[in-house]
Structures are given as structure tokens and as C-alpha cells.
Design a protein around this motif. Sequence first.
Motif, mmCIF file in Angstrom:
data_model
loop_
_atom_site.group_PDB
_atom_site.id
_atom_site.type_symbol
_atom_site.label_atom_id
_atom_site.label_comp_id
_atom_site.label_asym_id
_atom_site.label_seq_id
_atom_site.Cartn_x
_atom_site.Cartn_y
_atom_site.Cartn_z
ATOM 1 N N GLY A 22 50.094 -124.436 84.681
ATOM 2 C CA GLY A 22 50.348 -122.900 84.379
ATOM 3 C C GLY A 22 50.359 -122.348 83.164
ATOM 4 O O GLY A 22 51.649 -123.273 82.602
ATOM 5 N N THR A 23 49.538 -121.516 83.005
ATOM 6 C CA THR A 23 50.244 -120.209 81.645
ATOM 7 C C THR A 23 50.845 -119.196 82.140
ATOM 8 O O THR A 23 50.476 -117.602 82.445
ATOM 9 N N LEU A 24 51.965 -118.713 81.376
ATOM 10 C CA LEU A 24 52.846 -117.527 81.901
ATOM 11 C C LEU A 24 52.933 -117.243 80.294
ATOM 12 O O LEU A 24 53.710 -117.391 79.951
ATOM 13 N N ILE A 25 52.370 -115.353 80.376
ATOM 14 C CA ILE A 25 53.262 -114.566 79.399
ATOM 15 C C ILE A 25 54.312 -113.658 80.112
ATOM 16 O O ILE A 25 53.244 -112.791 80.754
ATOM 17 N N VAL A 26 55.111 -113.774 79.427
ATOM 18 C CA VAL A 26 56.237 -112.487 79.531
ATOM 19 C C VAL A 26 56.154 -111.693 78.312
ATOM 20 O O VAL A 26 56.273 -111.251 77.689
ATOM 21 N N LEU A 27 56.591 -110.347 79.031
ATOM 22 C CA LEU A 27 56.426 -108.911 78.368
ATOM 23 C C LEU A 27 57.830 -108.303 78.470
ATOM 24 O O LEU A 27 58.057 -107.997 80.193
ATOM 25 N N PRO A 28 58.148 -108.505 77.770
ATOM 26 C CA PRO A 28 59.394 -107.888 77.969
ATOM 27 C C PRO A 28 59.951 -106.145 78.113
ATOM 28 O O PRO A 28 59.175 -105.564 78.627
ATOM 29 N N GLY A 29 61.227 -106.099 78.755
ATOM 30 C CA GLY A 29 61.369 -104.482 78.617
ATOM 31 C C GLY A 29 61.697 -103.099 77.904
ATOM 32 O O GLY A 29 61.859 -104.080 76.625
ATOM 33 N N ARG A 30 62.447 -102.555 78.300
ATOM 34 C CA ARG A 30 62.158 -101.475 77.309
ATOM 35 C C ARG A 30 63.550 -102.044 76.090
ATOM 36 O O ARG A 30 64.817 -101.772 76.661
ATOM 37 N N GLY A 31 63.968 -101.971 75.329
ATOM 38 C CA GLY A 31 64.733 -102.251 74.344
ATOM 39 C C GLY A 31 64.814 -103.453 73.812
ATOM 40 O O GLY A 31 65.365 -104.098 73.264
ATOM 41 N N GLU A 32 64.134 -104.347 74.720
ATOM 42 C CA GLU A 32 64.096 -106.157 74.560
ATOM 43 C C GLU A 32 63.108 -107.012 73.102
ATOM 44 O O GLU A 32 62.720 -106.349 72.802
ATOM 45 N N THR A 33 63.758 -107.934 73.811
ATOM 46 C CA THR A 33 63.005 -109.137 72.129
ATOM 47 C C THR A 33 62.821 -110.202 73.256
ATOM 48 O O THR A 33 63.281 -110.155 74.385
ATOM 49 N N PRO A 34 61.560 -110.892 73.059
ATOM 50 C CA PRO A 34 61.403 -112.275 73.411
ATOM 51 C C PRO A 34 62.788 -113.200 73.552
ATOM 52 O O PRO A 34 62.357 -113.242 74.863
ATOM 53 N N HIS A 35 63.100 -112.597 73.062
ATOM 54 C CA HIS A 35 64.775 -114.093 73.353
ATOM 55 C C HIS A 35 65.427 -114.033 74.490
ATOM 56 O O HIS A 35 65.892 -114.851 74.854
ATOM 57 N N VAL A 36 65.071 -112.381 74.625
ATOM 58 C CA VAL A 36 66.219 -112.607 76.128
ATOM 59 C C VAL A 36 65.381 -113.256 77.646
ATOM 60 O O VAL A 36 66.366 -113.454 77.809
ATOM 61 N N TYR A 37 64.952 -114.186 77.221
ATOM 62 C CA TYR A 37 63.200 -114.762 78.467
ATOM 63 C C TYR A 37 64.408 -116.171 77.605
ATOM 64 O O TYR A 37 63.075 -116.883 78.411
ATOM 65 N N GLU A 38 64.648 -116.575 77.254
ATOM 66 C CA GLU A 38 65.030 -117.605 76.829
ATOM 67 C C GLU A 38 65.173 -118.985 77.962
ATOM 68 O O GLU A 38 64.722 -119.780 78.306
ATOM 69 N N ARG A 39 66.667 -118.266 78.742
ATOM 70 C CA ARG A 39 66.724 -119.111 79.904
ATOM 71 C C ARG A 39 65.377 -119.521 80.958
ATOM 72 O O ARG A 39 64.989 -120.080 81.731
ATOM 73 N N PHE A 40 64.848 -118.317 81.428
ATOM 74 C CA PHE A 40 63.582 -117.873 82.163
ATOM 75 C C PHE A 40 62.328 -119.317 81.810
ATOM 76 O O PHE A 40 62.191 -119.888 82.077
#
Length: 268
Positions: A22-40
Motif C-alpha cells: 500500500g501507499t501512505l501519504i503523510v501530511l505533517p502538522g503545524r511548523g513541521e517538515t517532512p523529515h520529522v516523520y523519518e522514524r514512522f
Amino acid sequence: MALTHPHTTISWREPDKLPLRGTLIVLPGRGETPHVYERFGRRLAADSYRVHAVTAPSDDADRTREQVLGLLAEADPSTPRVLVGSDAGAAYAAYLTALPADTANLANGTVAGLVLAGLPANARTTTGGDSAPGWNDELDLRTACGTHRTKISEAGVRPGDLFGDLPAEWLDPGVPQRITVPLLGIHGANDEVSPVDAARRWYAGAPRAELVTITEGRHDALNDQTHRTVAATVVLFLERLRLGGELAPIATAEQQYSTTAPPVGHDV
């Protein structure tokens, strides 16, 4: 360490030679960059899900929408395509999915489900205003995980943005009622940015929603100290979604009673 530009999409791919699930598209929260979700992203990719993190919609909602639509169009249509949002990203993912088909282009089975974490239940943040917390206090509100605190400090997360107000239309009371795909909500029981009782009322309005509350969890539900449990919860949802939109159970926990002792709470 080079910081990722906040408008750059980052992707984590499934292992070589393993079929895509499957494919997941992560939309970050306020003030965040995509890099925050590396671990996830790395953890879900290890289970053969392709993960993309896009621009935070609170930075540039039009760009986020463009990136989401592009990634959906490129994704394998034979496997589920799921939007995952955190904080404002959760609100915007829900808003997009609730729009009419001719407006959002997300209908006709393009999005199979939603995962929303730390959903802001109100457009105005009660913790914000002139008395917005300092950076250390903001970290405390976000997470109890030392590793994640370091990550968001290094990844260019902008202090104070967490307490900015959101567009009212993203949290219109009619949004949950118009979401027809299966929805998994994940919310910290101790979330002070978006109190869980208000979030419960929002999810109660969605026709196909499941809400999982995380004991002692804070606002950054995907990345808090219980991130392994949360990732496992997301994978269980995704695996059920792969079997069809009815979300049939795969594993069922059964209570076993001793033959020599009465069940707990029963009179002898």
C-alpha cells in the motif's frame, strides 16, 4: 546535518523484492517538515508500505494538495492508498477527503482510508495567543520521547507554530459526516493541545471511524514514546483495509478463565 526544505517530499520505499502492500501519504502538522516523520516512514516501509511525507498544509495548503494528488496518481491502484495526517495535517486530510468528488479529485476509490493523529478538534488553539509556551514547554506538550524531542529540535520545526489558528473550513462540523472511507483516529489521552474529549465528539460524527487513545500520550501521537505501539496499530488497520472496506477483524483476543478460579470480579 542538512535540513530538508519544508516543501520537499520525502519518501521511504518498501524493501527490494518484497511486494508493495500500500501507499501512505503523510501530511505533517503545524511548523513541521517532512523529515520529522523519518522514524514512522522507515518503520512502515519495513512492512512493505511505501511512505511519502509532503509539505505541511499549514505552510502551503495548495502545494500540499498538489503533492497529494500527484502521489495518488502515481501510486499503484491495486493496493490501498491512504492519507495519514498529524495535527493540522490530520484536519486537512479529513477536509480534502470530505470535499465533493469534482472539487477534490479524491473520490472513485482513490483514497481507501484515513489515519488521523492528534486531530485538532477546534480551529482555535486554547493554549496559544499572547501566552504561547516557550520552546521547552512546547516540547513537553508535543512528546515525552527524548529521541523525538531531539529530532524535532534538529529538523527545522518552527517554535510557536503549533499554536497558530487553523482555517475554520478544515474543521467544519459537517466534515466528519461527509467522510465515507474507513478512518482510524489515534489520540493521546493527555493531549493538552487538542483535548481528547473534543476529539471524541468529532470522531463520533464520522460514519466509519475507529478511535484509539494512547495512555499518557501527548500531541505528537505518531512519534511519542509509544511510537512502536502506534505504528503497530496503524499496520493492523492497514492490513484489515487491504481485505476490504468493511475492516473485518484479522486477530481476535479472547478472554480465558481458569477452570479452578472464578473470573476476576465475580462472587465466589
